[in-house]
Design a protein around this motif. Structure first.
Motif, short mmCIF file in Angstrom:
data_model
loop_
_atom_site.label_atom_id
_atom_site.label_comp_id
_atom_site.label_asym_id
_atom_site.label_seq_id
_atom_site.Cartn_x
_atom_site.Cartn_y
_atom_site.Cartn_z
N ARG A 8 1.71 1.50 8.08
CA ARG A 8 2.06 2.27 6.88
C ARG A 8 2.87 3.53 7.21
NH1 ARG A 8 -3.20 3.07 3.32
NH2 ARG A 8 -1.62 4.06 2.00
N GLN A 54 1.80 10.77 -4.24
CA GLN A 54 1.93 12.19 -3.95
C GLN A 54 2.31 13.03 -5.17
OE1 GLN A 54 1.73 13.79 -0.49
NE2 GLN A 54 0.36 12.04 -0.64
N ASP A 111 -7.25 11.85 1.81
CA ASP A 111 -7.34 10.90 0.69
C ASP A 111 -6.22 9.88 0.81
OD1 ASP A 111 -4.96 12.13 -0.34
OD2 ASP A 111 -6.17 13.62 -1.36
N ASP A 112 -6.35 8.82 0.07
CA ASP A 112 -5.38 7.74 0.08
C ASP A 112 -5.32 7.17 -1.33
OD1 ASP A 112 -3.62 5.75 0.76
OD2 ASP A 112 -5.02 4.60 2.00
N ILE A 139 -2.72 10.55 4.67
CA ILE A 139 -3.91 9.80 4.26
C ILE A 139 -5.15 10.20 5.05
CG2 ILE A 139 -2.64 7.82 3.36
CD1 ILE A 139 -3.07 6.39 6.00
N LEU A 183 -4.13 5.06 -3.98
CA LEU A 183 -3.42 3.87 -4.43
C LEU A 183 -3.27 3.86 -5.94
CD1 LEU A 183 -5.11 1.18 -2.16
CD2 LEU A 183 -2.90 2.31 -1.82
N LEU A 188 0.83 -1.19 0.00
CA LEU A 188 0.00 0.00 0.00
C LEU A 188 0.88 1.25 0.00
CD1 LEU A 188 -2.60 -1.06 2.73
CD2 LEU A 188 -2.90 -1.15 0.24
N SER A 204 3.20 6.99 3.13
CA SER A 204 2.33 6.02 3.83
C SER A 204 2.46 4.64 3.21
CB SER A 204 0.87 6.50 3.80
OG SER A 204 0.74 7.76 4.40
N SER A 209 7.97 5.43 3.44
CA SER A 209 7.84 6.32 2.29
C SER A 209 8.89 5.93 1.26
CB SER A 209 8.00 7.79 2.68
OG SER A 209 9.34 8.07 3.06
N ASP A 248 0.44 5.91 -0.67
CA ASP A 248 -0.35 7.08 -1.06
C ASP A 248 0.44 7.88 -2.09
OD1 ASP A 248 -2.23 9.11 -1.12
OD2 ASP A 248 -1.47 10.09 0.69
#
Length: 221
Positions: A168, A66, A128-129, A125, A131, A62, A160, A171, A64
């Motif tokens: 999570r 950016q 928003d998150d 996150i 993926l 998983l 995350s 990075s 996020d």
């Protein structure tokens, strides 16, 4: 596989091969970290009505998304490039390495500064998150095609990062180079006529009368 063909017939065949790469309508590649935690990102670029659709997806664990950073072959396009999409929260051109809020590609091994940077979502996150994310790159006056990305640098910032069920806390900063599409075997066979030697090697190298595509050229005289 060897096919006999006239040496003079190599020129139109080679032109056909190069044209086939330029005519590609999609590019795909996977990016891996140059620094940070283990993950991978899959990138798909597709021609769409004179613009280029980018689809970016976290492919391992998983994370996020950016930001996406990339170069283009023609710097004269930069001033009139435009980016749109529900995931886009920022856009810069010309020597971009930091889009703010942690969306940067600083560090050893970075492909940036880059010609273009596209900020995705928000930091962290909480709001928003992402993926997966998508955006459309267009130009005010020019039709864009995938050839402006062949062998150009690209990078992605992901925060995350972690495995399913984890906190999570990792990075990553990922980078790579966009590929040049390879001509298909069907195209090679379709362009060949009898009388000299064409060899398609296991590494995708075309050898024709001493000329190599995809490797060192030699034997021409």
């Amino acid at each position: 596989m060897r096919i006999r063909m006239q040496r003079a017939a190599l020129v139109p065949l080679l032109s056909l091969l190069l044209a086939s790469a330029a005519a590609a309508t999609s590019l795909e590649t996977d990016l891996f970290p140059f620094t940070g935690d283990d993950t991978s990102v899959h990138l798909l670029l597709e021609e769409e009505g004179g613009a280029i659709r980018f689809t970016v997806s976290v492919d391992e664990g998983l994370g996020d998304l950016q930001g996406v950073f990339f170069d283009v072959a023609d710097d004269t396009l930069l001033a009139a490039l435009q980016v749109s999409g529900v995931d886009v929260t920022g856009f810069e051109t010309g020597g971009v390495v930091d889009l703010g809020g942690g969306a940067n590609l600083h560090g050893g091994g970075s492909p940036c500064p880059c010609d273009v940077g596209v900020r995705l979502g928000s930091s962290g996150i909480g709001e928003d998150d992402l993926l997966t994310a998508s955006f459309l790159l267009s130009h005010e006056t020019e039709v864009l095609d995938l050839s402006i990305f062949f062998e150009e640098a690209i990078g992605v910032r992901v925060t995350s990062v972690g495995a399913f069920g984890s906190h999570r806390e990792g990075s990553s900063k990922l980078g790579g180079t966009l590929p040049v599409p390879e001509p298909s075997t069907a195209l090679l066979l379709g362009g060949a006529t009898p009388d000299a030697t064409v060899l398609v090697g296991h590494e995708g190298v075309l050898e024709a009368g001493g000329l190599r595509i995809g490797g060192r050229a030699d034997g021409l005289g």
